[in-house]
Scaffold this motif. Structure first.
Motif, PDB file in Angstrom:
ATOM      1  N   SER A  40       0.904  -1.363   0.050  1.00 62.25           N
ATOM      2  CA  SER A  40      -0.081  -0.050  -0.061  1.00 62.25           C
ATOM      3  C   SER A  40       0.817   1.300  -0.020  1.00 62.25           C
ATOM      4  O   SER A  40       0.473   2.215  -0.516  1.00 62.25           O
ATOM      5  N   GLN A  41       1.960   1.211   0.800  1.00 61.95           N
ATOM      6  CA  GLN A  41       2.815   2.243   0.764  1.00 61.95           C
ATOM      7  C   GLN A  41       3.820   2.805  -0.242  1.00 61.95           C
ATOM      8  O   GLN A  41       4.315   3.809  -0.831  1.00 61.95           O
ATOM      9  N   PHE A  42       4.442   1.697  -0.808  1.00 57.15           N
ATOM     10  CA  PHE A  42       5.697   1.486  -1.783  1.00 57.15           C
ATOM     11  C   PHE A  42       5.090   0.762  -3.033  1.00 57.15           C
ATOM     12  O   PHE A  42       5.997   0.889  -3.860  1.00 57.15           O
ATOM     13  N   GLY A  43       4.107   0.258  -3.256  1.00 52.99           N
ATOM     14  CA  GLY A  43       3.663  -0.449  -4.447  1.00 52.99           C
ATOM     15  C   GLY A  43       4.520  -1.588  -4.724  1.00 52.99           C
ATOM     16  O   GLY A  43       4.431  -2.067  -5.943  1.00 52.99           O
ATOM     17  N   ILE A  44       5.194  -2.258  -3.712  1.00 53.86           N
ATOM     18  CA  ILE A  44       5.776  -3.552  -4.012  1.00 53.86           C
ATOM     19  C   ILE A  44       5.523  -4.489  -2.707  1.00 53.86           C
ATOM     20  O   ILE A  44       5.538  -3.894  -1.690  1.00 53.86           O
ATOM     21  N   GLY A  45       5.206  -5.581  -3.049  1.00 55.05           N
ATOM     22  CA  GLY A  45       4.986  -6.589  -2.029  1.00 55.05           C
ATOM     23  C   GLY A  45       5.581  -7.904  -1.910  1.00 55.05           C
ATOM     24  O   GLY A  45       6.439  -7.878  -2.972  1.00 55.05           O
ATOM     25  N   PHE A  46       5.151  -8.801  -1.372  1.00 53.16           N
ATOM     26  CA  PHE A  46       5.669 -10.322  -1.252  1.00 53.16           C
ATOM     27  C   PHE A  46       4.755 -10.900  -0.859  1.00 53.16           C
ATOM     28  O   PHE A  46       3.744 -10.754  -0.273  1.00 53.16           O
ATOM     29  N   ASP A  47       4.679 -12.241  -1.064  1.00 51.04           N
ATOM     30  CA  ASP A  47       3.912 -13.424  -0.692  1.00 51.04           C
ATOM     31  C   ASP A  47       4.370 -13.988   0.626  1.00 51.04           C
ATOM     32  O   ASP A  47       5.688 -14.501   0.911  1.00 51.04           O
ATOM     33  N   PRO A  48       3.757 -13.614   1.747  1.00 54.67           N
ATOM     34  CA  PRO A  48       4.184 -14.208   3.034  1.00 54.67           C
ATOM     35  C   PRO A  48       4.590 -15.839   3.030  1.00 54.67           C
ATOM     36  O   PRO A  48       5.264 -16.243   3.976  1.00 54.67           O
ATOM     37  N   ALA A  49       3.860 -16.419   2.064  1.00 58.06           N
ATOM     38  CA  ALA A  49       4.214 -18.073   2.121  1.00 58.06           C
ATOM     39  C   ALA A  49       5.661 -18.337   1.504  1.00 58.06           C
ATOM     40  O   ALA A  49       5.988 -19.274   1.944  1.00 58.06           O
ATOM     41  N   ASP A  50       6.348 -17.414   1.066  1.00 60.94           N
ATOM     42  CA  ASP A  50       7.767 -17.511   0.527  1.00 60.94           C
ATOM     43  C   ASP A  50       8.363 -17.370   1.685  1.00 60.94           C
ATOM     44  O   ASP A  50       9.813 -17.489   1.591  1.00 60.94           O
ATOM     45  N   LEU A  51       8.135 -16.887   2.890  1.00 61.86           N
ATOM     46  CA  LEU A  51       9.006 -16.777   4.174  1.00 61.86           C
ATOM     47  C   LEU A  51       9.102 -18.129   4.836  1.00 61.86           C
ATOM     48  O   LEU A  51       8.144 -18.848   4.836  1.00 61.86           O
ATOM     49  N   PRO A  52      10.097 -18.317   5.873  1.00 58.66           N
ATOM     50  CA  PRO A  52      10.240 -19.546   6.517  1.00 58.66           C
ATOM     51  C   PRO A  52       9.102 -19.718   7.470  1.00 58.66           C
ATOM     52  O   PRO A  52       8.951 -18.725   8.296  1.00 58.66           O
ATOM     53  N   CYS A  53       8.225 -20.831   7.294  1.00 61.29           N
ATOM     54  CA  CYS A  53       7.010 -20.912   8.284  1.00 61.29           C
ATOM     55  C   CYS A  53       5.954 -19.930   7.911  1.00 61.29           C
ATOM     56  O   CYS A  53       5.106 -19.874   8.742  1.00 61.29           O
ATOM     57  N   GLY A  54       6.143 -19.260   6.759  1.00 64.02           N
ATOM     58  CA  GLY A  54       5.130 -18.072   6.708  1.00 64.02           C
ATOM     59  C   GLY A  54       5.284 -16.946   7.729  1.00 64.02           C
ATOM     60  O   GLY A  54       4.132 -16.397   7.798  1.00 64.02           O
ATOM     61  N   GLU A  55       6.300 -16.792   8.390  1.00 65.00           N
ATOM     62  CA  GLU A  55       6.391 -15.890   9.486  1.00 65.00           C
ATOM     63  C   GLU A  55       7.474 -14.634   9.259  1.00 65.00           C
ATOM     64  O   GLU A  55       8.303 -15.051   8.685  1.00 65.00           O
ATOM     65  N   LEU A  56       7.296 -13.567   9.812  1.00 65.13           N
ATOM     66  CA  LEU A  56       8.088 -12.418   9.669  1.00 65.13           C
ATOM     67  C   LEU A  56       8.547 -11.880  10.975  1.00 65.13           C
ATOM     68  O   LEU A  56       9.506 -12.651  11.666  1.00 65.13           O
ATOM     69  N   LEU A  57       7.861 -11.276  11.547  1.00 63.40           N
ATOM     70  CA  LEU A  57       8.161 -10.454  12.913  1.00 63.40           C
ATOM     71  C   LEU A  57       6.880 -10.239  13.954  1.00 63.40           C
ATOM     72  O   LEU A  57       5.989  -9.972  13.310  1.00 63.40           O
ATOM     73  N   SER A  58       7.019 -10.495  15.241  1.00 67.85           N
ATOM     74  CA  SER A  58       6.074 -10.038  16.183  1.00 67.85           C
ATOM     75  C   SER A  58       6.270  -8.651  16.285  1.00 67.85           C
ATOM     76  O   SER A  58       7.075  -7.865  16.236  1.00 67.85           O
ATOM     77  N   ILE A  59       4.740  -8.113  16.594  1.00 72.64           N
ATOM     78  CA  ILE A  59       4.757  -6.753  16.807  1.00 72.64           C
ATOM     79  C   ILE A  59       3.947  -6.704  18.154  1.00 72.64           C
ATOM     80  O   ILE A  59       2.709  -7.228  17.962  1.00 72.64           O
ATOM     81  N   ASP A  60       4.288  -5.829  19.263  1.00 75.34           N
ATOM     82  CA  ASP A  60       3.656  -5.757  20.375  1.00 75.34           C
ATOM     83  C   ASP A  60       3.086  -4.101  20.517  1.00 75.34           C
ATOM     84  O   ASP A  60       3.915  -3.500  20.331  1.00 75.34           O
ATOM     85  N   THR A  61       1.764  -4.035  20.768  1.00 76.56           N
ATOM     86  CA  THR A  61       1.284  -2.613  20.916  1.00 76.56           C
ATOM     87  C   THR A  61       0.690  -2.464  22.411  1.00 76.56           C
ATOM     88  O   THR A  61      -0.036  -3.389  22.925  1.00 76.56           O
ATOM     89  N   LEU A  62       1.246  -1.692  23.166  1.00 79.27           N
ATOM     90  CA  LEU A  62       0.743  -1.370  24.436  1.00 79.27           C
ATOM     91  C   LEU A  62      -0.137  -0.191  24.697  1.00 79.27           C
ATOM     92  O   LEU A  62       0.548   1.006  24.039  1.00 79.27           O
TER      93      LEU A  62
END
Length: 258
Positions: A40-62
């Motif tokens: 949405s911001q840069f017009g370039i994406g990726f398929d999460p399925a291409d990542l190991p285990c389909g995972e990237l990074l966790s994010i905590d919001t407090l």
């Protein structure tokens, strides 16, 4: 060098007067979120399925106040009108205030709900054979950290009165810490005293002392009983650099020479 953790945690599962909201975006959700954001911001994406285990990074919001967990109160927290000009916010405080020799004063035997006076502190100085020097960090052990995470933590502790706070400031202390919810007496005890006597001087005197001279409080410390002696250690308690804030969270640690 041995390090002793003097900090209490930020815990959404624990009781707080202002409850903490902790939302966790899992690594799998983070992968999908990042893919959508990049697209949405840069017009370039990726398929999460291409990542190991389909995972990237966790994010905590407090969602929480800056007075949750172990934190440093800046002079701006005490009010806008002072005798020394605009009170500094937390990001502008001198770093040297927050790494210095420590002095431990045990006031855990004082009456629950009370505000100890200058005479009490003088007796404590005599007991440990040391009067705090300028810029030493004074830590008050009340024992209240045993109740952290429960409603009792808000009501069962010991604070300082105006005379005791003034004594420490007279000695050149600029950071005063406590393992209690507040450096003042418990709010309920203060208000009961005020309603009984009509004496406005009993209302938050330790905080209001910061309107006359700039100093900081470290509230909600923990584990002060692990310190091996009243002196002979250093304290690090740098507050998080939050622009314009009256307080910032801190990871307080004691450095003890073995």
């Amino acid at each position: 060098m041995r390090l002793i953790d003097l900090s209490s945690p930020i815990d959404a599962a624990a009781w707080e007067p202002h409850p903490v909201v902790h939302e966790v975006m899992t690594p799998a959700e983070g992968a999908r979120h990042m893919a959508d954001e990049m697209r949405s911001q840069f017009g370039i994406g990726f398929d999460p399925a291409d990542l190991p285990c389909g995972e990237l990074l966790s994010i905590d919001t407090l969602t929480l106040t800056t007075h949750t967990g172990t934190h440093v109160d800046a002079p701006a927290h005490y009010g806008t009108v002072t005798s020394y000009g605009p009170p500094p916010t937390v990001e502008s405080l001198p770093l040297e205030w927050f790494h210095a020799p420590g002095v431990l004063l045990d006031v855990s035997s004082e009456p629950m709900g009370s505000a100890v006076d200058a005479g009490c502190l003088e007796r404590k100085f005599a007991e440990i054979g040391h009067r705090p020097d300028a810029l030493e960090i004074v830590l008050l052990r009340t024992g209240a950290d045993a109740w952290n995470g429960t409603p009792k933590y808000f009501t069962d502790f010991v604070g300082l009165d105006a005379g005791a706070t003034g004594l420490l400031l007279d000695l050149g202390v600029r950071v005063i810490g406590t393992d209690a919810f507040s450096l003042d007496a418990p709010f309920v005890a203060m208000l009961e005293h005020y309603q009984r006597t009509g004496d406005r001087e009993v209302l938050w005197p330790a905080h209001f002392a910061g309107r006359q001279r700039p100093y900081c409080q470290i509230e909600r410390l923990a584990n002060l009983g692990a310190l091996p002696a009243a002196t002979g250690f250093a304290v690090s308690c740098f507050p998080v650099k939050i622009a314009g804030a009256g307080a910032g969270w801190a990871r307080a640690v004691a450095h003890v020479e073995d």
